[in-house]
Design an enzyme around this catalytic site. Structure first.
Site, PDB file in Angstrom:
ATOM      1  CG  HIS A  65      -1.910   1.155   1.184  1.00 34.39           C
ATOM      2  ND1 HIS A  65      -2.978   1.271   2.042  1.00 34.39           N
ATOM      3  CD2 HIS A  65      -1.996   2.262   0.398  1.00 34.39           C
ATOM      4  CE1 HIS A  65      -3.655   2.375   1.791  1.00 34.39           C
ATOM      5  NE2 HIS A  65      -3.074   3.004   0.789  1.00 34.39           N
ATOM      6  CD  GLU A 119       0.413   5.362  -1.207  1.00 31.85           C
ATOM      7  OE1 GLU A 119       1.217   5.385  -0.251  1.00 31.85           O
ATOM      8  OE2 GLU A 119      -0.816   5.499  -1.068  1.00 31.85           O
ATOM      9  CG  HIS A 123       2.454   8.716   2.138  1.00 31.41           C
ATOM     10  ND1 HIS A 123       2.059   9.103   3.403  1.00 31.41           N
ATOM     11  CD2 HIS A 123       1.329   8.213   1.536  1.00 31.41           C
ATOM     12  CE1 HIS A 123       0.773   8.839   3.574  1.00 31.41           C
ATOM     13  NE2 HIS A 123       0.306   8.303   2.460  1.00 31.41           N
TER      14      HIS A 123
END
Length: 230
Positions: A65, A119, A123
């Site tokens: 993930h 992502e 992040h």
């Protein structure tokens, strides 16, 4: 007009601070990563529907993930460098691995680029003090290789067979297999069964070594949870 030295120095410091805050210095400090793997059977067997990627149904395995910078107080930085956009050309050599180990299940069906973009920009940009975009995705793939959760659980007799297992048994099996205690996250299916959804492992700031979690996520799991088929 001649600027006084102190005034010039103050202006220079202010300009440097502004540049730092607007580019690289925002939330570049973090304490550890969460490396998160999700079980596709639980993602799809819930109230939200799933769509297989354009490459076809993923392998029945835990998929990546994300690799998320976090703070020891439970908070986390996000979207740290809006100038550092996802660039598919930088990870072109990784695409076959990403499609296999980091597949998208969101709808409509996609090729994974939207998922990886999210992502990286949310992040990954917060880890630029440690790694660039290519290194970020390489780090996640290597961590996935080091923590083969499905094989670890199968070796402990815990299989994705729609059966129910004690959460502590799952936790202990992963701890035995990796050396570190994981965090667990559950969701619920249409029958309101609590099921294994995501596993959190903590990683040092280099993105290479698993560590004991400074703080574990609150995963809302019952004492016994289902491991759904996929």
């Amino acid at each position: 007009m001649i600027m006084k030295p102190t005034t010039f120095f103050s202006a220079s410091v202010a300009l440097l601070m502004f540049q730092c805050l607007s580019v690289l210095c925002v939330a570049q400090d973090f304490d550890f990563f969460y490396f998160v793997q999700q079980w596709p059977g639980a993602y799809c067997d819930s109230r939200q529907r799933c769509c297989y990627p354009k490459t076809g149904k993923p392998t029945a395995d835990f998929g990546i993930h994300g690799l998320w910078p976090n703070y020891k107080n439970g908070g986390y930085p996000s979207n740290c460098d809006r100038d550092s956009v996802f660039d598919e050309s930088q990870i072109e050599d990784l695409l076959p691995q990403l499609q296999k180990f980091w597949p998208t299940l969101s709808c409509p069906s996609g090729d994974g680029v939207k998922f990886w973009t999210h992502e990286w920009e949310k992040h990954g940009t917060c880890s630029e003090s440690e790694m660039d975009q290519h290194d970020y995705f390489v780090a996640a793939l290597k961590l996935k290789e080091k923590a083969n959760l499905l094989q670890i659980l199968k070796s402990a007799g815990i299989r994705p067979d729609d059966g129910f297992y004690e959460v502590e048994s799952i936790v202990e099996a992963i701890k035995e297999g990796t050396g570190f205690r994981p965090g667990m996250e559950c969701n619920v299916d249409s029958s309101r069964n609590s099921q294994l959804y995501q596993v959190y492992m903590c990683v040092d700031t280099s993105g290479t070594e698993f560590i004991e979690c400074p703080i574990l996520p609150k995963g809302r799991c019952g004492s016994s949870i289902q491991f759904p088929r996929f």
